[in-house]
Design a protein around this motif. Sequence first.
Motif, PDB file in Angstrom:
ATOM      1  N   LYS B 318      50.654-117.469   8.733  1.00 59.83           N
ATOM      2  CA  LYS B 318      50.041-118.252   9.811  1.00 59.83           C
ATOM      3  C   LYS B 318      49.982-117.426  11.097  1.00 59.83           C
ATOM      4  N   VAL B 319      48.765-117.199  11.541  1.00 62.08           N
ATOM      5  CA  VAL B 319      48.570-116.301  12.687  1.00 62.08           C
ATOM      6  C   VAL B 319      47.959-117.053  13.868  1.00 62.08           C
ATOM      7  N   PHE B 320      48.500-116.795  15.027  1.00 62.77           N
ATOM      8  CA  PHE B 320      47.935-117.318  16.280  1.00 62.77           C
ATOM      9  C   PHE B 320      47.086-116.208  16.882  1.00 62.77           C
ATOM     10  N   TRP B 321      45.838-116.539  17.224  1.00 58.75           N
ATOM     11  CA  TRP B 321      44.920-115.490  17.716  1.00 58.75           C
ATOM     12  C   TRP B 321      44.642-115.685  19.199  1.00 58.75           C
ATOM     13  N   VAL B 322      44.803-114.612  19.951  1.00 60.22           N
ATOM     14  CA  VAL B 322      44.565-114.648  21.400  1.00 60.22           C
ATOM     15  C   VAL B 322      43.362-113.777  21.756  1.00 60.22           C
ATOM     16  N   ASN B 323      42.442-114.338  22.496  1.00 60.94           N
ATOM     17  CA  ASN B 323      41.193-113.710  22.981  1.00 60.94           C
ATOM     18  C   ASN B 323      40.103-113.714  21.902  1.00 60.94           C
ATOM     19  N   PRO B 324      38.875-113.873  22.343  1.00 61.73           N
ATOM     20  CA  PRO B 324      37.774-113.827  21.367  1.00 61.73           C
ATOM     21  C   PRO B 324      37.518-112.386  20.928  1.00 61.73           C
ATOM     22  N   VAL B 325      36.972-112.237  19.728  1.00 63.70           N
ATOM     23  CA  VAL B 325      36.697-110.877  19.240  1.00 63.70           C
ATOM     24  C   VAL B 325      35.236-110.525  19.502  1.00 63.70           C
ATOM     25  N   ALA B 326      35.017-109.271  19.861  1.00 63.69           N
ATOM     26  CA  ALA B 326      33.632-108.834  20.088  1.00 63.69           C
ATOM     27  C   ALA B 326      32.921-108.598  18.760  1.00 63.69           C
ATOM     28  N   ASP B 327      33.677-108.292  17.714  1.00 67.28           N
ATOM     29  CA  ASP B 327      33.083-108.096  16.384  1.00 67.28           C
ATOM     30  C   ASP B 327      33.559-109.237  15.474  1.00 67.28           C
ATOM     31  N   LEU B 328      32.620-110.084  15.079  1.00 66.62           N
ATOM     32  CA  LEU B 328      32.968-111.258  14.271  1.00 66.62           C
ATOM     33  C   LEU B 328      33.579-110.876  12.924  1.00 66.62           C
ATOM     34  N   ARG B 329      33.251-109.702  12.452  1.00 67.74           N
ATOM     35  CA  ARG B 329      33.745-109.229  11.152  1.00 67.74           C
ATOM     36  C   ARG B 329      35.283-109.225  11.106  1.00 67.74           C
ATOM     37  N   VAL B 330      35.893-109.015  12.261  1.00 66.61           N
ATOM     38  CA  VAL B 330      37.350-108.909  12.310  1.00 66.61           C
ATOM     39  C   VAL B 330      38.019-110.225  11.905  1.00 66.61           C
ATOM     40  N   MET B 331      37.342-111.342  12.167  1.00 67.10           N
ATOM     41  CA  MET B 331      37.934-112.617  11.764  1.00 67.10           C
ATOM     42  C   MET B 331      38.024-112.703  10.232  1.00 67.10           C
ATOM     43  N   ASN B 332      36.999-112.192   9.570  1.00 70.51           N
ATOM     44  CA  ASN B 332      37.070-112.129   8.101  1.00 70.51           C
ATOM     45  C   ASN B 332      38.260-111.290   7.645  1.00 70.51           C
ATOM     46  N   MET B 333      38.522-110.243   8.390  1.00 73.22           N
ATOM     47  CA  MET B 333      39.592-109.321   7.994  1.00 73.22           C
ATOM     48  C   MET B 333      40.967-109.986   8.021  1.00 73.22           C
ATOM     49  N   LEU B 334      41.075-111.016   8.830  1.00 73.93           N
ATOM     50  CA  LEU B 334      42.351-111.743   8.865  1.00 73.93           C
ATOM     51  C   LEU B 334      42.641-112.335   7.490  1.00 73.93           C
ATOM     52  N   GLU B 335      41.663-113.021   6.940  1.00 69.95           N
ATOM     53  CA  GLU B 335      41.876-113.633   5.622  1.00 69.95           C
ATOM     54  C   GLU B 335      42.008-112.552   4.533  1.00 69.95           C
ATOM     55  N   GLU B 336      41.225-111.486   4.673  1.00 73.55           N
ATOM     56  CA  GLU B 336      41.314-110.398   3.689  1.00 73.55           C
ATOM     57  C   GLU B 336      42.697-109.756   3.676  1.00 73.55           C
ATOM     58  N   SER B 337      43.375-109.855   4.804  1.00 78.13           N
ATOM     59  CA  SER B 337      44.707-109.250   4.887  1.00 78.13           C
ATOM     60  C   SER B 337      45.807-110.207   4.466  1.00 78.13           C
ATOM     61  N   GLY B 338      45.437-111.424   4.132  1.00 73.32           N
ATOM     62  CA  GLY B 338      46.453-112.391   3.710  1.00 73.32           C
ATOM     63  C   GLY B 338      46.917-113.307   4.829  1.00 73.32           C
ATOM     64  N   GLY B 339      46.163-113.338   5.919  1.00 73.32           N
ATOM     65  CA  GLY B 339      46.516-114.225   7.026  1.00 73.32           C
ATOM     66  C   GLY B 339      45.597-115.429   7.083  1.00 73.32           C
ATOM     67  N   ARG B 340      45.998-116.418   7.840  1.00 70.83           N
ATOM     68  CA  ARG B 340      45.137-117.568   8.114  1.00 70.83           C
ATOM     69  C   ARG B 340      45.336-117.968   9.571  1.00 70.83           C
TER      70      ARG B 340
END
Lengths: 344, 461
Positions: B318-340
């Motif tokens: 379970k990950v808390f995310w701070v600040n918006p990302v300039a590259d939307l692809r990075v949000m996908n990478m969270l799940e690919e890394s085993g995070g939610r």
Amino acid sequence: MFSVNTRLDTPKRVVFTSPFVPPEWIAAHGLVPWRKTSDGCHNGSGSSGAPVNVEAGVCSYMSSFINEVTSDPRTLAVILTTTCDQMRRGADLIRLRSRVPCFLMNIPSTCGTPQADALYQQELERLGKFCLSLGGKRAEPERLVSILLEYDINRRMVLSRQKELSAGDFARELQFFGESGKVRNEHDAGLSCARPSTEAVPVGFIGGPMTARQFDLFDVFADHGAEIVFNGTESGERAFPSRFDLRRITAEPERVLTEAYFSAIPDVFQRPNDRIFSWMEKEVAERRVRGVVFIRHVWCDKWHAELFRFRDALKVPLLDIELDGGRMNERTRNRIGAFMEGLR
Amino acid sequence: MIEAPLQISLEAWDEAYESSGAFIGRETCYGGSLGRHVKDGNTRLKHLLFDNSFAALNLWNFLLTEEDRLYRARYEGKILVGTMKDLGTVPVIAYAFPDVVAFYPDGAWWIPCLMEADEELLSIADNLGVNDSFCPVRAMLGAFVSGEHFPVPDILVCSVGATCDDFSAIAQRVEGLGHPLLWWEIPHRREPGAREAAVALPGGTKACVDQVEAVMVELDRVICALSDKAGVKLTDSMLSESIVHANKVRACLMELRHVVFTAKTAPLPSLELLVAEMMGLHYCSDRREVLSVLSGLLETVKRRVDAGVGFQGPEAVKVFWVNPVADLRVMNMLEESGGRICGTEYLFTHALDLIPTDLPAREALARVALADPMAGSALDRAARICNDIEKFKAEAVIISRIPGASHCALEGEVIREVVAACKNVPVLEIDVPSMCDTFQETLQTRLGALVETVREQRKGR
């Protein structure tokens, strides 16, 4: 007449660097105002012993300033302003990592509206209360008037020295005045009164603050045949307040200070920021400037973004100098040389 | 679509769209296959993974057709308000007027990502001296010059003061190009003094009454300017009605966030949740339709939770995310890394909190404006983040920095230090430029390491 207390054996100072903080107001509250020009020796991640050490990605001026003031035992309190992200967030770091009391003064970005003036005045009132919390005393009208007069006279005196001094020495003189509210006599100061030759090329400076170390830049320009005829950086006369309306000072001191500081000093953060362009264009025309030097720090977006417009607005060449807190490098010296050659 | 939730590629989405027929009769006027947006230049979509629900398709289609809606509004003679920087307050005022549409030109900061570093916009900004030392919002400057990504608004309203320097600097340049701006002051929100009259703000912070009153005066200037432009006097009841509508959107988002963050398994990917949260700012230029889009998404998410299905197993970190990302692809990478995702603070929490309805409308909006996380101390941001970490039981924090943004480095340090001191969770700071492709592997490794760290910590408990 009351005297501004600046003796070095009075250990505690209320330190600030922004020109929008009126030292008279602090002095009137019985404390020692100290408008500090950062030494520029204590910035960034290289200063491991610094109390408010910050990593890369910050303005070297801010970093240097907050480290210097929070590590100086003579600091009673520090005043930062909201005119830029870096200083605003610098206040967070001081609160988080230092015990030095920190007052963050909100300087409105909008100007020319009654609301902006009112906000600034409210901040002066709040600053007064902060001074009281530090052990200061109420700003009695008689004391305030006296201090304003003294500052006003000294300010005019120090400005009048511009024509006698080299640009570097004049900057140091302004620094001394900012720190003490006083003007040195020439003997004490050990200042060089060497004036440039009549063939010197008139050059003006505009931009953000300069550290004391960076005053060497003026000498480099002088060595290349420049006469610095105005200093429009935050460390120069551009950031001086206008004269006080002393007729109204007793009745409405905050209003008079607001007019002299907030309404009069032109700066790049103001929205819209036409005033600083008007100021510069007037100076360039009146002093027949042949080139302008634009001073900005890495991470200072507000000055950086306006570089293009300044260049566009000027009818003379502009040299952009980006400072990163380090000593002047050979490349900068070469650029200065080339710039001056082009102007001659 | 009652299928197992999956993250699928654009290609897979388009195939499903063409072959299933499941969308017949459910389509909106902005509906269609996702692939068509690539033809409009949004090539980044080819590299993203999408939620496979109809509601998510609707969400994306709604997002990616905003430009069409703005041009249609112009064609229909509506007033276009370009509202800048305040993120969520001025649109509530603008939409209170009939035939007024508000949008954020600021949104152009995602164009370099969606169009994969569209050289034109950035090179325009470069040529105007606003280079990559500024945050990606410099794309907005290019968009104003090219005139290709949104119609030039009839009026521009920009908050300034306690905002970020990048934006203030670039907005000033926009004005310098001949687009007059109405600047309104948002003062730095400070801790009220011991003897000062103070009020609570949405989100839990406080402000002194003087500051609230100052912002009310500033919002009055905005209201006057919009009234002049629209030729309509704004009444209190019009403004209150607009607040009621805004609160419906905010309540929907609040519930969506709560359901997503507290579900046993993640019922919605972080990317779609980010897009949904953004829609609270200005309703993606259609305040009626946005509610339908978000309600559809919420319904889907609830159905998944009821059915006990999600994207990953309960072991996801379970990950808390701070600040918006300039590259939307990075949000996908969270799940690919085993995070939610289990908590977010994208710098616009004040656009998600409910607007008080027990106050005069103008005062309520002034309080919302002052609740902007950027208007206050980073220590306030950190405190709210700590509360939400507790509330949603987040196990790690990612602070994504926006390259060039003058506030990020310092705020990141403050937040990291406070979170580390108050919560026993690992904190990772990453830089996310508009295109992360060149160091995707490094980024993935760092996210993976964070996930691994949390899993190791779990073993120790």
